[in-house]
Enzyme design. Structure first.
Site, short mmCIF file in Angstrom:
data_model
loop_
_atom_site.label_atom_id
_atom_site.label_comp_id
_atom_site.label_asym_id
_atom_site.label_seq_id
_atom_site.Cartn_x
_atom_site.Cartn_y
_atom_site.Cartn_z
N ASP A 12 52.34 27.27 31.72
CA ASP A 12 51.49 26.92 31.81
C ASP A 12 50.84 25.70 32.04
O ASP A 12 51.42 24.85 31.37
CB ASP A 12 50.29 28.14 31.07
CG ASP A 12 48.89 27.83 30.79
OD1 ASP A 12 48.32 27.34 30.12
OD2 ASP A 12 48.69 28.13 32.17
N ASP A 14 46.72 24.02 32.13
CA ASP A 14 45.89 23.65 31.83
C ASP A 14 45.95 23.97 30.05
O ASP A 14 45.84 25.68 29.65
CB ASP A 14 44.28 24.47 31.98
CG ASP A 14 44.50 23.88 33.55
OD1 ASP A 14 44.21 24.11 34.45
OD2 ASP A 14 44.12 22.51 33.63
#
Ligand code: XBP
Ligand code: MG
Length: 242
Positions: A12, A14
């Protein structure tokens, strides 16, 4: 012990590769001012709004549930206005990242480098836009960052946002791997749910915005990836699906 070897790491962006949400929040507020709106997202409000994945979705949620009056606006006009605000936000965020406002989280760069050296494939599965990914990784890794991450799935390719598993399923498809041959890395409950819904063993590194989230189902919850080795990842992965 599972006999399935580990072939790929799926990250991922953020909150996982980098602590970006403070910069995103500032960029949203910058965009609101540029758009002549008296909206302001402070940290407590933004922490709550992060339960909604996707910047445009977050603006719409805030507008409909906090500011009100959305029902009186034609759907097309609403979408256009949200898009315009989000474009201003993305431009502000890109400038901030380019000016050094965001760094990779501790241990991330070292783990990425050792994973590449040990022949693991790397991929990205994120809710954010390609512009934001490029800005972050160009400044953190350099202009050739795309050679590090073979597969990138993002807001421009996966329209169903986390916790929907679409972005992870598409990443697995393009890697040509089964979920059991991979490890996912996330920072939020929405992200963990999306990865788990795609059957991915998932390591979670919470941050200040997500520390209160429920991480049930995670393979491991770590304060950061500082000091985490590929050997440890292989061990957790092997033990994880006993
Ligand atoms: C987190 C998100 C993103 C960012 C803002 O993405 O939900 O929406 O908060 O970026 P990730 P955009 O899946 O990487 O954790 O404004 O570009 O949506
Ligand atoms: Mg995240």
């Amino acid at each position: 012990m599972t006999t399935v070897p580990l072939h790929a790491l799926i990250f991922d962006v953020d909150g996982t590769l980098a602590d970006t949400e403070s910069a995103h929040r500032c960029a949203f507020n910058h965009a609101f001012a540029e758009a002549g709106l008296d909206w302001h997202w402070d940290e407590p409000l933004y922490t709550r709004l992060l339960e909604v994945s996707g910047g445009k979705e977050r603006i719409t949620r805030y507008w409909s549930q906090v500011r009100g009056g959305v029902k009186t606006i034609h759907a097309g006009a609403l979408a256009d206005t949200v898009q315009r605000i989000h474009d201003l936000k993305t431009a502000a965020y890109e400038r901030m990242v380019r000016d050094g406002a965001v760094q990779l989280r501790p241990g991330v760069l070292r783990l990425i480098e050792s994973a590449c050296n040990e022949g693991l494939r790397l991929a990205i599965a994120t809710t954010t836009s390609p512009v934001n990914i490029a800005a972050l990784l160009r400044s953190a890794i350099g202009p050739d960052w795309k050679y590090t991450f073979q597969i990138v799935e993002d807001a421009s390719t996966a329209f169903c946002k986390k916790p929907h598993p679409q972005v992870y399923r598409q990443t697995l498809q393009r890697l040509g791997l089964r979920a059991a041959e991979c490890l996912a890395f996330e920072d939020s409950a929405n992200g963990l749910k999306a990865a788990r819904a795609a059957s991915l063993p998932t390591i979670v590194t919470p941050n200040d915005f997500t520390a209160h989230h429920d991480f049930a189902g995670a393979l491991r919850v770590l304060p950061s990836l500082q000091g985490t080795t590929v050997t440890e990842l292989r061990g957790w992965h092997a033990a994880g699906s006993c």
